[in-house]
Design a protein around this motif. Sequence first.
Motif, PDB file in Angstrom:
ATOM      1  N   THR A 108     -15.492 -50.047  -8.117  1.00 23.45           N
ATOM      2  CA  THR A 108     -14.211 -49.734  -8.808  1.00 23.45           C
ATOM      3  C   THR A 108     -13.042 -50.511  -7.936  1.00 23.45           C
ATOM      4  O   THR A 108     -13.038 -50.128  -6.713  1.00 23.45           O
ATOM      5  CB  THR A 108     -14.119 -48.304  -8.698  1.00 23.45           C
ATOM      6  OG1 THR A 108     -15.044 -47.594  -9.451  1.00 23.45           O
ATOM      7  CG2 THR A 108     -12.779 -47.944  -9.575  1.00 23.45           C
ATOM      8  N   ALA A 154      -8.673 -51.338  -8.048  1.00 25.04           N
ATOM      9  CA  ALA A 154      -7.264 -50.871  -8.664  1.00 25.04           C
ATOM     10  C   ALA A 154      -6.250 -51.364  -7.918  1.00 25.04           C
ATOM     11  O   ALA A 154      -6.314 -51.605  -6.453  1.00 25.04           O
ATOM     12  CB  ALA A 154      -7.398 -49.228  -8.887  1.00 25.04           C
ATOM     13  N   ARG A 191      -6.727 -51.011 -13.206  1.00 22.63           N
ATOM     14  CA  ARG A 191      -8.064 -50.535 -12.641  1.00 22.63           C
ATOM     15  C   ARG A 191      -9.170 -51.049 -13.394  1.00 22.63           C
ATOM     16  O   ARG A 191      -9.181 -51.452 -14.492  1.00 22.63           O
ATOM     17  CB  ARG A 191      -8.086 -48.880 -12.689  1.00 22.63           C
ATOM     18  CG  ARG A 191      -9.418 -48.167 -12.224  1.00 22.63           C
ATOM     19  CD  ARG A 191      -9.394 -46.757 -13.095  1.00 22.63           C
ATOM     20  NE  ARG A 191      -8.232 -45.899 -13.204  1.00 22.63           N
ATOM     21  CZ  ARG A 191      -7.788 -45.028 -12.388  1.00 22.63           C
ATOM     22  NH1 ARG A 191      -8.679 -44.929 -11.418  1.00 22.63           N
ATOM     23  NH2 ARG A 191      -6.866 -44.508 -12.483  1.00 22.63           N
ATOM     24  N   ASP A 194      -8.867 -40.516  -9.363  1.00 24.50           N
ATOM     25  CA  ASP A 194      -7.908 -41.413  -8.563  1.00 24.50           C
ATOM     26  C   ASP A 194      -8.070 -41.225  -6.936  1.00 24.50           C
ATOM     27  O   ASP A 194      -7.447 -41.907  -6.362  1.00 24.50           O
ATOM     28  CB  ASP A 194      -6.467 -41.234  -9.095  1.00 24.50           C
ATOM     29  CG  ASP A 194      -6.264 -41.628 -10.292  1.00 24.50           C
ATOM     30  OD1 ASP A 194      -7.136 -42.405 -10.833  1.00 24.50           O
ATOM     31  OD2 ASP A 194      -5.218 -40.978 -11.173  1.00 24.50           O
TER      32      ASP A 194
END
Length: 385
Positions: free
Chosen positions: A94, A96, A107, A365
């Motif tokens: 992941t 972002a 993201r 987040d």
Amino acid sequence: MSDPSPAEGVRQRNLARLLRLVHLEGPVSRATLTETTALNRSTIADLVGELVREGLVVERAPDPSRRVGRPSPVVAADARVVAIAVNPEVDALTIAAVGLDRGIPLRERIELDHLLTPDESAQLIAERVGLWRAGELADARVVGVGLAVPGLVRAADGLVRNAPHLRWTDVPLRDLVADATGLPAAVGNDATLGAIAEHLFGAAAGFDDVVYLNGGASGIGGGVIVHGMPLLGAGGYTGEFGQNRPGIASEADRRAGNGVLEDEVSRARLLAAVGLQAADEPALAAALEAAGTGAAEEVARQRRILSTALANAVNALNPAVVVLGGFLATIAAPDVPGLTALVQDQAMSANAEDLEIRVASLAEDRLLIGAAEAAFAELLRDPTA
């Protein structure tokens, strides 16, 4: 370069103080900055002006709802100042872009069917950064890359000593990513960075003594905040709650022989209970809610074992709040008071009498924001560097 003079040092610290205030608190009026810092209005105006010229903050018109006294311009972190935040996991990478204003304009979750190598991770990050800087981030100031890694990270130099689920050992990840991207890089344990994020902006905001446990695809990690500061330990390896051996009251609850906590309280076991190979946390939560008795029994079993592990942490560290993230939040959320009661029943009464257990409010987040904080650290320390 020569050391700053005493006056320059004071100015640097004041600039850092103002920048950190608007970063942590969000948009703040000049009047509030004057009151908070006890600096006079002309000094605040001068410092804000320099931060504007440095491209770190913007000034906005006064709040029109303010009807009393002299209108005061509002100072906000410039959203164009961004850090690249990265979380490598066993099933995905992941990545972002996180703004100094805490916005997340970009993201991407790159699903994987194999374990990432460190070199592949660095290359994927460099490719995405290059694409974003040629497109959506063309007008941005990218200050660095922060990486939240599920494993032991040496605080002194960002060396990943051991990320067992990724099968990384003694990996100089900071240098690999810096070389691939041309940007400064900072590396930290994912749960430690998640704890920092929740302490600054999330469920633990306002608490100075915090235990945070994060449940992810790689297992369970944790972070500890003591007197408002992250507790890192001699090498930076504090918080490996998942490697503790839990007390299990009923042998019927045991699934992993002499396994550690993350062998018993496991995202993989939850996925198996609902017949899924992979899922993000919202999808897993929805599947558990819709599943039948077998899944509910697995959740209850994991909650019982988790409560014992949390009681041990409460006895040892006496936190004001315990925050649970990832799949631990998923199994806690349906009945947080019930889980709190299970913990209090097993902990020393004085240690647990005012205890709160909370679900991580930054949700998915949390690790990205924590990784961004690591990347922003040098800028926040010295905005003029």
